[in-house]
Design a protein around this motif. Structure first.
Motif, PDB file in Angstrom:
ATOM      1  N   ILE A  48       0.903  -1.151   0.000  1.00 29.74           N
ATOM      2  CA  ILE A  48       0.000   0.000   0.000  1.00 29.74           C
ATOM      3  C   ILE A  48       0.939   1.198   0.000  1.00 29.74           C
ATOM      4  O   ILE A  48       1.791   1.321   0.884  1.00 29.74           O
ATOM      5  N   LYS A  49       0.813   2.071  -0.958  1.00 29.84           N
ATOM      6  CA  LYS A  49       1.749   3.185  -1.110  1.00 29.84           C
ATOM      7  C   LYS A  49       1.740   4.125   0.085  1.00 29.84           C
ATOM      8  O   LYS A  49       2.791   4.502   0.588  1.00 29.84           O
ATOM      9  N   ASN A  50       0.555   4.525   0.530  1.00 31.88           N
ATOM     10  CA  ASN A  50       0.444   5.450   1.668  1.00 31.88           C
ATOM     11  C   ASN A  50      -0.998   5.485   2.160  1.00 31.88           C
ATOM     12  O   ASN A  50      -1.842   4.745   1.659  1.00 31.88           O
ATOM     13  N   LEU A  51      -1.275   6.346   3.128  1.00 28.65           N
ATOM     14  CA  LEU A  51      -2.627   6.434   3.697  1.00 28.65           C
ATOM     15  C   LEU A  51      -3.696   6.764   2.664  1.00 28.65           C
ATOM     16  O   LEU A  51      -4.840   6.331   2.799  1.00 28.65           O
ATOM     17  N   ASN A  52      -3.330   7.504   1.632  1.00 25.54           N
ATOM     18  CA  ASN A  52      -4.307   7.879   0.607  1.00 25.54           C
ATOM     19  C   ASN A  52      -4.857   6.673  -0.143  1.00 25.54           C
ATOM     20  O   ASN A  52      -5.881   6.779  -0.811  1.00 25.54           O
ATOM     21  N   GLU A  53      -4.183   5.527  -0.056  1.00 24.33           N
ATOM     22  CA  GLU A  53      -4.632   4.329  -0.755  1.00 24.33           C
ATOM     23  C   GLU A  53      -5.465   3.392   0.123  1.00 24.33           C
ATOM     24  O   GLU A  53      -5.809   2.295  -0.287  1.00 24.33           O
ATOM     25  N   ILE A  54      -5.805   3.847   1.322  1.00 22.85           N
ATOM     26  CA  ILE A  54      -6.698   3.050   2.164  1.00 22.85           C
ATOM     27  C   ILE A  54      -8.106   3.182   1.604  1.00 22.85           C
ATOM     28  O   ILE A  54      -8.570   4.284   1.285  1.00 22.85           O
ATOM     29  N   ASN A  55      -8.778   2.043   1.457  1.00 22.29           N
ATOM     30  CA  ASN A  55     -10.139   2.024   0.922  1.00 22.29           C
ATOM     31  C   ASN A  55     -10.955   0.960   1.659  1.00 22.29           C
ATOM     32  O   ASN A  55     -10.453   0.337   2.600  1.00 22.29           O
ATOM     33  N   LYS A  56     -12.181   0.746   1.240  1.00 21.42           N
ATOM     34  CA  LYS A  56     -13.054  -0.223   1.914  1.00 21.42           C
ATOM     35  C   LYS A  56     -12.476  -1.634   1.924  1.00 21.42           C
ATOM     36  O   LYS A  56     -12.691  -2.391   2.852  1.00 21.42           O
ATOM     37  N   LYS A  57     -11.717  -1.993   0.890  1.00 19.87           N
ATOM     38  CA  LYS A  57     -11.172  -3.351   0.787  1.00 19.87           C
ATOM     39  C   LYS A  57     -10.000  -3.597   1.737  1.00 19.87           C
ATOM     40  O   LYS A  57      -9.778  -4.722   2.156  1.00 19.87           O
ATOM     41  N   ASN A  58      -9.227  -2.544   2.049  1.00 20.32           N
ATOM     42  CA  ASN A  58      -8.029  -2.762   2.850  1.00 20.32           C
ATOM     43  C   ASN A  58      -8.003  -2.009   4.182  1.00 20.32           C
ATOM     44  O   ASN A  58      -7.002  -2.030   4.878  1.00 20.32           O
ATOM     45  N   LEU A  59      -9.095  -1.374   4.561  1.00 13.29           N
ATOM     46  CA  LEU A  59      -9.074  -0.525   5.748  1.00 13.29           C
ATOM     47  C   LEU A  59      -8.806  -1.272   7.045  1.00 13.29           C
ATOM     48  O   LEU A  59      -8.296  -0.702   8.000  1.00 13.29           O
ATOM     49  N   ASN A  60      -9.075  -2.560   7.103  1.00 12.98           N
ATOM     50  CA  ASN A  60      -8.813  -3.318   8.324  1.00 12.98           C
ATOM     51  C   ASN A  60      -7.331  -3.421   8.650  1.00 12.98           C
ATOM     52  O   ASN A  60      -6.967  -3.688   9.790  1.00 12.98           O
ATOM     53  N   ASN A  88       3.492   8.958   8.203  1.00 13.71           N
ATOM     54  CA  ASN A  88       3.705  10.057   7.267  1.00 13.71           C
ATOM     55  C   ASN A  88       3.015   9.717   5.945  1.00 13.71           C
ATOM     56  O   ASN A  88       2.934   8.552   5.569  1.00 13.71           O
ATOM     57  N   CYS A  89       2.529  10.750   5.259  1.00 10.73           N
ATOM     58  CA  CYS A  89       1.847  10.535   3.980  1.00 10.73           C
ATOM     59  C   CYS A  89       2.363  11.543   2.950  1.00 10.73           C
ATOM     60  O   CYS A  89       2.062  12.732   3.035  1.00 10.73           O
ATOM     61  N   ASN A  90       3.161  11.044   2.038  1.00  8.90           N
ATOM     62  CA  ASN A  90       3.729  11.802   0.922  1.00  8.90           C
ATOM     63  C   ASN A  90       4.887  12.712   1.328  1.00  8.90           C
ATOM     64  O   ASN A  90       5.262  12.793   2.499  1.00  8.90           O
ATOM     65  N   LYS A  91       5.456  13.366   0.362  1.00 10.90           N
ATOM     66  CA  LYS A  91       6.716  14.091   0.481  1.00 10.90           C
ATOM     67  C   LYS A  91       6.721  15.156   1.577  1.00 10.90           C
ATOM     68  O   LYS A  91       7.644  15.203   2.383  1.00 10.90           O
ATOM     69  N   ASN A  92       5.732  16.033   1.613  1.00 11.98           N
ATOM     70  CA  ASN A  92       5.760  17.143   2.560  1.00 11.98           C
ATOM     71  C   ASN A  92       5.633  16.704   4.021  1.00 11.98           C
ATOM     72  O   ASN A  92       5.968  17.461   4.920  1.00 11.98           O
ATOM     73  N   SER A  93       5.185  15.485   4.253  1.00 10.71           N
ATOM     74  CA  SER A  93       5.087  14.979   5.625  1.00 10.71           C
ATOM     75  C   SER A  93       6.391  14.333   6.073  1.00 10.71           C
ATOM     76  O   SER A  93       6.578  14.070   7.254  1.00 10.71           O
ATOM     77  N   GLY A  94       7.256  14.052   5.119  1.00  9.32           N
ATOM     78  CA  GLY A  94       8.509  13.380   5.432  1.00  9.32           C
ATOM     79  C   GLY A  94       8.519  11.908   5.060  1.00  9.32           C
ATOM     80  O   GLY A  94       9.449  11.190   5.398  1.00  9.32           O
ATOM     81  N   GLN A  95       7.494  11.440   4.342  1.00 14.63           N
ATOM     82  CA  GLN A  95       7.477  10.032   3.924  1.00 14.63           C
ATOM     83  C   GLN A  95       8.577   9.826   2.892  1.00 14.63           C
ATOM     84  O   GLN A  95       8.505  10.325   1.780  1.00 14.63           O
ATOM     85  N   GLU A  96       9.615   9.074   3.283  1.00 22.78           N
ATOM     86  CA  GLU A  96      10.749   8.828   2.398  1.00 22.78           C
ATOM     87  C   GLU A  96      10.564   7.567   1.576  1.00 22.78           C
ATOM     88  O   GLU A  96      11.034   7.485   0.451  1.00 22.78           O
ATOM     89  N   ILE A  97       9.919   6.576   2.152  1.00 23.82           N
ATOM     90  CA  ILE A  97       9.697   5.307   1.463  1.00 23.82           C
ATOM     91  C   ILE A  97       8.220   5.213   1.120  1.00 23.82           C
ATOM     92  O   ILE A  97       7.368   5.288   2.004  1.00 23.82           O
ATOM     93  N   GLN A  98       7.932   5.066  -0.155  1.00 23.51           N
ATOM     94  CA  GLN A  98       6.545   5.015  -0.620  1.00 23.51           C
ATOM     95  C   GLN A  98       5.959   3.625  -0.388  1.00 23.51           C
ATOM     96  O   GLN A  98       5.786   2.827  -1.313  1.00 23.51           O
ATOM     97  N   TYR A  99       5.700   3.351   0.875  1.00 23.13           N
ATOM     98  CA  TYR A  99       5.118   2.087   1.324  1.00 23.13           C
ATOM     99  C   TYR A  99       4.553   2.412   2.698  1.00 23.13           C
ATOM    100  O   TYR A  99       5.284   2.904   3.575  1.00 23.13           O
ATOM    101  N   LEU A 100       3.269   2.200   2.903  1.00 24.38           N
ATOM    102  CA  LEU A 100       2.622   2.531   4.166  1.00 24.38           C
ATOM    103  C   LEU A 100       3.385   1.908   5.330  1.00 24.38           C
ATOM    104  O   LEU A 100       3.701   0.719   5.306  1.00 24.38           O
ATOM    105  N   HIS A 101       3.696   2.710   6.340  1.00 27.93           N
ATOM    106  CA  HIS A 101       4.356   2.192   7.531  1.00 27.93           C
ATOM    107  C   HIS A 101       4.088   3.080   8.730  1.00 27.93           C
ATOM    108  O   HIS A 101       3.856   4.271   8.593  1.00 27.93           O
ATOM    109  N   ILE A 102       4.100   2.457   9.886  1.00 20.23           N
ATOM    110  CA  ILE A 102       3.950   3.145  11.165  1.00 20.23           C
ATOM    111  C   ILE A 102       5.321   3.201  11.826  1.00 20.23           C
ATOM    112  O   ILE A 102       6.046   2.203  11.848  1.00 20.23           O
ATOM    113  N   HIS A 103       5.646   4.353  12.386  1.00 23.27           N
ATOM    114  CA  HIS A 103       6.819   4.507  13.241  1.00 23.27           C
ATOM    115  C   HIS A 103       6.340   4.457  14.686  1.00 23.27           C
ATOM    116  O   HIS A 103       5.412   5.177  15.054  1.00 23.27           O
TER     117      HIS A 103
END
Length: 113
Positions: A48-60, A88-103
């Motif tokens: 999942i690239k980032n938070l913007n790609e969360i949808n009904k199918k993967n929200l769990n 983080n979500c996308n460049k301006n937030s500091g997301q360096e790796i385009q893969y959803l992750h929690i710190h």
């Protein structure tokens, strides 16, 4: 190596990582550039690239990632002193790796944000 694929390569065991937790849905490992004494990353086991790609199918996946994060905070004894969870979500937030992750950050007094 392409930073976009680093997490996928960790999952495929092409890159070594200090894996702290893994189940069918997520994998957690220590950050290679820690910003605190405890700095753990939790990723889904599927892209999942980032938070913007969360949808009904993967929200769990988000609730499971949070559940595992809390579990890891307790295992690492930072649950009472305090910890921070960041997504983080996308460049301006500091997301360096385009893969959803929690710190998960803890183990010291963190600066206020």
């Amino acid at each position: 190596m392409n930073k976009k694929n680093i997490f996928e390569n960790i999952l495929k065991k092409k890159i070594p990582a200090n894996i702290l937790y893994q189940d069918k849905k997520v994998t957690a490992f220590t950050d290679i550039s820690p910003k605190a004494p405890v700095h753990i990353l939790v990723i889904p086991n599927f892209f999942i690239k980032n938070l913007n790609e969360i949808n009904k199918k993967n929200l769990n996946i988000l609730s499971h990632m949070m559940y595992v994060s809390i579990k890891l905070a307790k295992i690492n004894n930072i649950h009472e002193s305090g910890y921070r969870i960041i997504i983080n979500c996308n460049k301006n937030s500091g997301q360096e790796i385009q893969y959803l992750h929690i710190h998960i950050l803890g183990g010291k007094k963190l600066k206020k944000i």
